[in-house]
Enzyme design. Structure first.
Site, PDB file in Angstrom:
ATOM      1  N   GLU A 107       0.509  -1.268  -0.156  1.00  0.00           N
ATOM      2  CA  GLU A 107      -0.445  -0.128   0.207  1.00  0.00           C
ATOM      3  C   GLU A 107       0.935   1.484  -0.280  1.00  0.00           C
ATOM      4  OE1 GLU A 107      -3.111   0.117   2.420  1.00  0.00           O
ATOM      5  OE2 GLU A 107      -3.028   1.747   3.426  1.00  0.00           O
ATOM      6  N   ASP A 109       0.704   5.061   0.642  1.00  0.00           N
ATOM      7  CA  ASP A 109      -0.947   6.400   1.555  1.00  0.00           C
ATOM      8  C   ASP A 109      -0.398   7.878   1.448  1.00  0.00           C
ATOM      9  OD1 ASP A 109      -2.796   3.499   1.739  1.00  0.00           O
ATOM     10  OD2 ASP A 109      -1.159   4.477   4.042  1.00  0.00           O
ATOM     11  N   GLU A 111      -2.493  10.759   3.383  1.00  0.00           N
ATOM     12  CA  GLU A 111      -4.097  10.613   4.004  1.00  0.00           C
ATOM     13  C   GLU A 111      -4.016  12.203   4.258  1.00  0.00           C
ATOM     14  OE1 GLU A 111      -5.628   6.614   6.191  1.00  0.00           O
ATOM     15  OE2 GLU A 111      -3.578   7.549   7.396  1.00  0.00           O
TER      16      GLU A 111
END
Ligand code: NAG
Length: 294
Positions: A107, A109, A111
Site C-alpha cells: 500500500e 498512502d 492521508e
C-alpha cells in the site's frame, strides 16, 4: 572535420542539458473521472461536473464515500488534483492511495487530516510492504490545500516510490531488497480515494470531534491521471519489462535539485517521521538508512 567537431560539441551540450534536466515525471494529462475510476460506495454522495472532469465527495453524518480505479497497475505514475474540505474539517480524513487486494498487501498512502477553521491540515504518508506498515511520516503543507487544487502523485518503479506534492518530492521509499526488505514489485495495485469521518483517531487521538453542524464536508477532485502498466492485461509483461519511461535512468533516483527540495520539506515541515522515532524504533528501520539526510 570541422563539421564532426561541431556535431560533437552540439551533442555534448544536448547531453549536458538533458542530464541537468532531472526527473520530474511526465506532465499528467487530465481525463474525466469515468475514464479511469468508478464509485465504490455511497454513490449518491459523489457529484459530477463538466462531464465528469471534476467531482466532489460529500461526507455527512450518515456516510462518507469513495471511488477506485477500474484497472490494477504494476508500476507507473498516478496523480490526482485535490481541493481539500474547506473551513472546519476537523475529524475528516481524505485519502488517496494505492493498494493491492490480498492479505499480505502492499500500500502507498496519502492521508489528509482535517482541522479546525484556519488550522493547518496534516498530510500523513505511509508505505506497506507484504502486509507491514507502521512507516508513518507526517508533514504540514506550505500552502492552504483547501483554497485551490494541488496535485498529489506517486511515481512507482522497481527502484523507488516517490511521493510528490505538485512537483516537490516529499518522500522517497527506496527499493532496499539488498537489505532484506520487501518492496512492492509483484502485486498489482488499484487506486482508491475516500472521504470519511475519523474523529476517533485523526484529531490528536480523538481529542476534537467532527462538528456535524458544519456538514456536508466536501472535497473536490480533478485530473484523474493514470499512466501505469495495466496488470490484468499484461501482468507478466509489467513485472519483467524495463522499457517504460518510468524505468529509465533519470527516474531511478532523485536528482540533486529534487533532493534539495525533499530536504527543504523535511527540515521545515516535518511533524513526525518514524525513521527518527527512537522510542518506537530503537534501531532504525533499514530503509531509513537510505535517506541521505538522516
Ligand atoms: C490542527 O491544528 C493544531 C494547531 O495548530 C495542530 O497542533 C495540529 O497538529 C493540527 N492537526 C490536527 C490533525 O490536529
Amino acid at each position: 572535420m570541422a563539421t564532426s567537431h561541431t556535431w560533437a560539441l552540439f551533442l555534448g551540450v544536448v547531453l549536458l542539458a538533458s542530464a541537468a534536466m532531472g526527473a520530474a515525471p511526465r506532465k499528467p494529462v487530465p481525463v474525466p473521472f469515468g475514464r479511469n475510476y468508478v464509485p465504490t460506495w455511497a454513490f449518491d454522495h459523489i457529484k459530477y461536473y463538466n462531464g465528469g472532469s471534476q467531482i466532489q465527495l460529500y461526507l455527512d453524518k450518515y456516510t462518507g464515500t469513495g471511488f477506485q480505479s477500474k484497472g490494477s497497475y504494476l508500476f507507473g505514475h498516478f496523480s490526482m488534483d485535490i481541493k481539500l474540505v474547506p473551513g472546519d474539517s476537523a475529524g475528516t480524513v481524505t485519502a488517496f492511495y494505492l493498494s493491492s487486494q490480498n492479505s499480505e498487501h502492499d500500500e502507498i498512502d496519502f492521508e489528509f487530516l482535517g482541522n479546525r477553521t484556519g488550522q493547518p491540515y496534516i498530510l500523513q504518508t505511509n508505505v506497506f510492504t507484504g502486509g507491514k506498515g507502521d512507516r508513518e511520516q507526517r508533514i504540514y503543507l506550505w500552502f492552504d490545500p483547501t483554497s485551490s487544487y494541488h496535485s498529489y502523485s506517486v511515481l512507482w518503479n522497481m527502484y523507488q516510490i516517490v511521493f510528490f506534492v505538485d512537483s516537490v518530492p516529499i518522500r522517497v521509499f527506496k527499493n532496499s531488497k539488498d537489505l532484506g526488505l520487501k518492496f512492492p514489485f509483484n502485486q498489482p495495485m488499484k487506486l482508491y480515494s475516500s472521504l470519511w469521518n475519523a474523529d476517533d483517531w485523526a484529531t490528536r487521538g480523538g481529542l476534537e470531534k467532527t462538528d456535524w453542524s458544519k456538514a456536508p464536508f466536501v472535497a473536490s477532485y480533478q485530473g484523474f491521471h493514470i499512466d501505469g502498466c495495466e496488470a490484468s492485461v499484461e501482468a507478466k509483461f509489467c513485472a519483467t519489462q524495463g522499457k517504460r519511461w518510468w524505468d529509465q535512468k533519470e527516474f531511478q533516483d532523485l536528482d540533486a535539485f529534487q533532493y534539495r527540495r525533499l530536504q527543504w520539506v523535511r527540515s521545515r515541515y516535518t511533524i513526525y517521521n518514524y525513521c527518527t522515532d527512537r522510542k518506537r524504533y530503537p534501531t532504525m528501520s533499514p530503509e531509513c538508512k537510505r535517506d541521505r539526510d538522516i
